[in-house]
Design a protein around this motif. Structure first.
Motif, PDB file in Angstrom:
ATOM      1  N   ALA A 130      -1.273 -23.432 -32.521  1.00 53.57           N
ATOM      2  CA  ALA A 130      -2.628 -23.787 -32.933  1.00 53.57           C
ATOM      3  C   ALA A 130      -2.636 -25.097 -33.725  1.00 53.57           C
ATOM      4  O   ALA A 130      -3.546 -25.923 -33.587  1.00 53.57           O
ATOM      5  N   GLU A 131      -1.605 -25.308 -34.532  1.00 52.23           N
ATOM      6  CA  GLU A 131      -1.525 -26.530 -35.346  1.00 52.23           C
ATOM      7  C   GLU A 131      -1.223 -27.757 -34.501  1.00 52.23           C
ATOM      8  O   GLU A 131      -1.791 -28.834 -34.726  1.00 52.23           O
ATOM      9  N   THR A 132      -0.339 -27.608 -33.526  1.00 57.32           N
ATOM     10  CA  THR A 132       0.075 -28.768 -32.727  1.00 57.32           C
ATOM     11  C   THR A 132      -0.883 -29.060 -31.588  1.00 57.32           C
ATOM     12  O   THR A 132      -0.929 -30.191 -31.093  1.00 57.32           O
ATOM     13  N   GLY A 133      -1.611 -28.039 -31.125  1.00 51.25           N
ATOM     14  CA  GLY A 133      -2.565 -28.247 -30.047  1.00 51.25           C
ATOM     15  C   GLY A 133      -1.955 -28.349 -28.668  1.00 51.25           C
ATOM     16  O   GLY A 133      -2.648 -28.706 -27.703  1.00 51.25           O
ATOM     17  N   VAL A 134      -0.665 -28.032 -28.528  1.00 53.12           N
ATOM     18  CA  VAL A 134      -0.042 -28.088 -27.205  1.00 53.12           C
ATOM     19  C   VAL A 134      -0.520 -26.900 -26.381  1.00 53.12           C
ATOM     20  O   VAL A 134      -1.066 -25.922 -26.917  1.00 53.12           O
ATOM     21  N   THR A 135      -0.331 -26.973 -25.081  1.00 52.39           N
ATOM     22  CA  THR A 135      -0.621 -25.835 -24.212  1.00 52.39           C
ATOM     23  C   THR A 135       0.634 -24.967 -24.132  1.00 52.39           C
ATOM     24  O   THR A 135       1.725 -25.472 -23.853  1.00 52.39           O
ATOM     25  N   ALA A 136       0.465 -23.669 -24.394  1.00 48.01           N
ATOM     26  CA  ALA A 136       1.600 -22.744 -24.383  1.00 48.01           C
ATOM     27  C   ALA A 136       1.300 -21.597 -23.441  1.00 48.01           C
ATOM     28  O   ALA A 136       0.221 -20.995 -23.492  1.00 48.01           O
ATOM     29  N   GLY A 137       2.262 -21.292 -22.580  1.00 47.40           N
ATOM     30  CA  GLY A 137       2.123 -20.168 -21.667  1.00 47.40           C
ATOM     31  C   GLY A 137       3.305 -19.237 -21.792  1.00 47.40           C
ATOM     32  O   GLY A 137       4.441 -19.683 -21.987  1.00 47.40           O
TER      33      GLY A 137
END
Length: 387
Positions: A130-137
């Protein structure tokens, strides 16, 4: 028509799951089909980078599959500015550190589960995303399997009426390794290395129950190590310190708010007398269905026969013949590949993936609760996780 390439660092690729499901059946087919095409016509190709600890094995895989790059230096490839995505299929105990490094380096991540050995670690990973804003799957492969896709469709169409229960059977005999080689890595049976049936499979069962029925409210479980001694890949005897079977009862909040009782048996010490290695039966007031990896059969209320209990006479009816197969009504691709393609589209669109690190944390929570239930001999309620 514009084109671009996503470079994917694939860690743990020499392992069974990393190689077979993610490289061989997912990324390479996506590459060989020319990548994926976006709605605006943009072509996006994928370029795997093999990462692992055994350089010889990496070199062999790279040569066999025409892959240009491989490395044993995980840290370097994670921080390389040319790397777009970091995939992890290594040991669970090593996963939080890898995912943390990747997200802090601004990389999108796709990972096997469980994401961590403890709920606190799993929640911290979700917070970092949530802090970095990357997409995680996180791999939720079973929800993409043809059998469960059909089962979910029946739920959405109201086929079952009020859903009453789910029963699941999963597992097969994993050889001890003494006379015949085991089909699974030895670390799976050592708790100190992150192994264990509950830790592994309750993460699956959480997203299966969520994806098919609804959220899990509580668990009552019994875990056990049926086979206490096994032999590793080198033929050395070792103590199996992790549970190899878990028997769980889950209370689930159904799609219509109904209370559903789900029972799932998971065992690496069971011989298969089923049509498939995993099967789920859902029973409702208006119908029932049984789904495996590929097949799904159903029986409507109007077509339900009236069996009569009579132990003095042999059974004359074939119960299996009384069910009808549910058609796919479409092309259903390999589940791992289908989720990879969905995840890649989310990365390119800059949006969250629906099966993310928070979903994975709920799986870790259920595994922890299952182990606690077994150890303490009681029902354990699950609290809602928030960041």
């Amino acid at each position: 028509m514009s084109t671009r390439t996503l470079r994917i660092a694939m860690n743990g690729i020499t392992g069974r799951m990393g190689y077979r499901q993610h490289l061989l059946r997912s990324i390479l087919p996506i590459r060989d089909q020319g990548g994926i095409t976006l709605a605006d016509g943009t072509k996006v190709q994928v370029e795997p980078i093999l990462v692992g600890r055994r350089e010889n094995a990496l070199a062999e895989i790279a040569a066999e599959h025409n892959i240009a790059e491989y490395t044993t230096d995980l840290d370097a490839i994670v921080t390389d500015e040319r790397t777009d995505i970091v995939f992890d299929a290594s040991m669970t105990s090593l996963r939080p550190a890898t995912l943390t490094k990747a997200m802090k380096a601004g990389k999108h991540i796709f990972t096997e589960k469980p994401t961590a050995e403890t709920l606190d670690e799993a929640i911290e990973l979700a917070r970092l995303r949530a802090e970095t804003g990357v997409t995680a799957g996180v791999v939720h492969d079973k929800l993409y399997l043809p059998g469960l896709v059909k089962l979910r469709r029946l739920v959405d169409e109201g086929f079952f009426g009020r859903i009453l229960s789910l029963r699941g059977e999963f597992g097969y005999w994993v050889f001890e390794g003494e006379h015949q080689a085991a089909q699974r890595p030895s670390w799976n049976y050592r708790s100190e290395d992150g192994g264990g049936m509950t830790t592994d499979m309750f993460c699956h069962w959480n997203y299966v129950l969520e994806g098919i029925l609804g959220s899990v409210k509580s668990v009552t479980a019994k875990t056990i190590t049926h086979i206490p001694t096994r032999w590793d890949e080198k033929g050395a005897e070792y103590a199996a310190t992790a549970d190899d079977a878990a028997y769980g009862i889950f209370e689930v909040a159904g799609p219509g708010g109904e209370d559903i009782v789900a029972q799932i048996n998971s065992s690496w010490a069971v011989r298969v007398y089923r049509d498939e290695l995993v099967e789920f039966q859902v029973d409702g007031t208006h119908g029932s269905a049984v789904a495996g990896l590929n097949k799904c059969v159903a029986q409507q209320r109007a077509h339900t026969p009236k069996p009569v209990w009579n132990p003095d006479l042999p059974v004359t009816e074939s119960f299996r013949d009384q069910w009808m197969e549910v058609p796919a009504n479409g092309d259903l691709d390999n589940g791992f590949k289908a989720q990879w393609e969905e995840f890649l589209r989310d990365v390119l669109a800059g949006r969250e993936h629906r099966y993310d690190l928070l979903s994975a944390a709920r799986g870790v929570q259920l595994a922890e609760a299952g182990l606690a239930s077994s150890a303490e001999g009681k029902r354990v309620e699950l609290k809602q996780i928030s960041l």
